[in-house]
Write a protein that holds these residues in place. Structure first.
Motif, mmCIF file in Angstrom:
data_model
loop_
_atom_site.group_PDB
_atom_site.id
_atom_site.type_symbol
_atom_site.label_atom_id
_atom_site.label_comp_id
_atom_site.label_asym_id
_atom_site.label_seq_id
_atom_site.Cartn_x
_atom_site.Cartn_y
_atom_site.Cartn_z
ATOM 1 N N SER A 45 35.116 37.794 38.397
ATOM 2 C CA SER A 45 36.079 38.694 37.792
ATOM 3 C C SER A 45 35.360 39.827 37.077
ATOM 4 N N ALA A 46 35.744 41.047 37.411
ATOM 5 C CA ALA A 46 35.168 42.220 36.758
ATOM 6 C C ALA A 46 36.140 43.373 36.929
ATOM 7 N N ASN A 47 36.086 44.325 35.998
ATOM 8 C CA ASN A 47 36.947 45.500 36.049
ATOM 9 C C ASN A 47 36.210 46.655 36.717
ATOM 10 N N ILE A 48 36.793 47.195 37.764
ATOM 11 C CA ILE A 48 36.173 48.278 38.528
ATOM 12 C C ILE A 48 37.075 49.499 38.492
ATOM 13 N N LEU B 198 38.971 44.644 47.505
ATOM 14 C CA LEU B 198 38.310 44.172 46.295
ATOM 15 C C LEU B 198 39.221 43.288 45.450
ATOM 16 N N GLU B 199 40.511 43.568 45.457
ATOM 17 C CA GLU B 199 41.437 42.704 44.728
ATOM 18 C C GLU B 199 41.517 41.320 45.381
ATOM 19 N N TYR C 63 38.519 40.996 42.055
ATOM 20 C CA TYR C 63 38.230 42.048 41.079
ATOM 21 C C TYR C 63 39.519 42.686 40.582
ATOM 22 N N THR C 64 39.452 43.227 39.362
ATOM 23 C CA THR C 64 40.558 43.989 38.792
ATOM 24 C C THR C 64 40.280 45.465 39.002
ATOM 25 N N GLU D 265 28.144 42.740 43.863
ATOM 26 C CA GLU D 265 27.754 41.472 43.252
ATOM 27 C C GLU D 265 26.345 41.536 42.681
#
Length: 222
Positions: free
Chosen positions: A2-5, A22-23, A27-28, A115
Motif C-alpha cells: 500500500s502506497a499513495n501515488i 495500479l489500483e 496502490y492508492t 516496488e
C-alpha cells in the motif's frame, strides 16, 4: 504493497489505464491531467511516489519536478515519456528524477520499478541505528539527545544506506547522491566518509569491491 501515488499523464485513456492497473495492485491513486493540478495535489497531501509524464500542456514534467524539488519536496519520482534522446534522459535526472521509463511501457516493468523505489523509502522521521537516532527530516544524527558532529555528506551517505534496507548501494548511485551535477566525485573523499561511518558503526558496513556497499542496522542500543 500500500502506497499513495500521484499520477500525472495528459492522455486521459492512458491515465485511466495506469490508474486501473495500479489500483488493482493495491496502490492508492490520485491523478491529474495537467501540471498545475498535479502541483495543487502535491501541496495538499503527502505522496510516496510521483509518476509523471514529460510532454504536458503548459510546462514539462521536468519543470514541475524542479519546482517541487526547489520547495524541498523529496518524493521519489518516475518519469514516463516518449522521448528517447540522451539529452532528455539527462534533463530528467538533473531535475531530480529517480527513474525513467520510455513509452510504450511494459506495465509489469513499471510495477517492478515502483516496488524497487518504494522499498528504499525511509518511512520514519527518526530511525534507531544501534545507540544512535537518525533524524531524516533534519538530517542530523543524535547520541543521547546530543547532535553528533559529522559532515553533511556523511549524513547523506548514512541516509542512503538506511533507505536501502540492507541492499547493496551501487558506487554510481552513491556518487550521484553525494556530488551535485558539475562536481567531480572523489573516490578518496568517499573512502574518508565510509571510514567515518565505520567508526560509528564498526560492524555494519560491507564493501563489495568495485560494486558498492551494504549497510546493516545494528539492533542493540548499548
Amino acid at each position: 504493497m500500500s502506497a499513495n501515488i500521484l499520477l500525472l499523464e495528459d492522455d486521459q485513456l492512458f491515465n485511466e489505464t495506469l490508474q486501473d492497473f495500479l489500483e488493482e495492485e493495491g496502490y492508492t491513486l490520485s491523478y491529474a491531467l495537467d501540471p498545475y493540478s498535479a502541483l495543487d495535489l502535491a501541496y495538499e497531501k503527502n505522496f510516496d511516489l510521483y509518476l509523471f509524464d514529460v510532454n504536458l500542456p503548459y510546462e514539462s514534467g521536468f519543470d514541475l519536478l524542479k519546482k517541487l524539488r526547489e520547495s524541498g519536496d523529496t518524493t521519489p519520482t518516475i518519469f514516463i515519456t516518449s522521448r528517447d534522446d540522451k539529452r532528455s534522459l539527462r534533463d530528467g535526472f538533473e531535475s531530480g528524477a529517480d527513474d525513467y521509463l520510455k513509452k510504450p511501457i511494459d506495465l509489469d516493468e513499471l510495477l517492478l520499478r515502483i516496488e524497487a523505489i518504494l522499498r528504499r523509502l525511509v518511512r520514519s522521521d527518526r530511525v534507531a541505528i544501534g545507540k544512535y537516532i537518525l533524524d531524516t527530516r533534519e538530517s542530523q544524527l543524535y547520541l543521547d539527545s546530543q547532535i553528533v558532529e559529522i559532515p553533511k555528506k556523511v549524513i547523506t551517505l548514512l541516509m542512503l544506506f538506511v533507505s536501502a534496507q540492507g541492499e547493496i548501494v551501487l558506487l554510481d548511485e552513491i556518487k550521484d547522491r553525494l556530488w551535485a551535477t558539475g562536481e567531480e566525485a572523489s573516490d578518496g573523499s568517499l573512502r574518508v566518509y565510509i571510514a567515518q561511518l565505520k567508526k560509528l558503526f564498526p560492524n555494519s558496513i560491507d564493501n563489495i569491491r568495485g560494486v558498492g556497499y551494504s549497510f546493516s542496522i545494528p539492533s542493540e542500543r548499548s
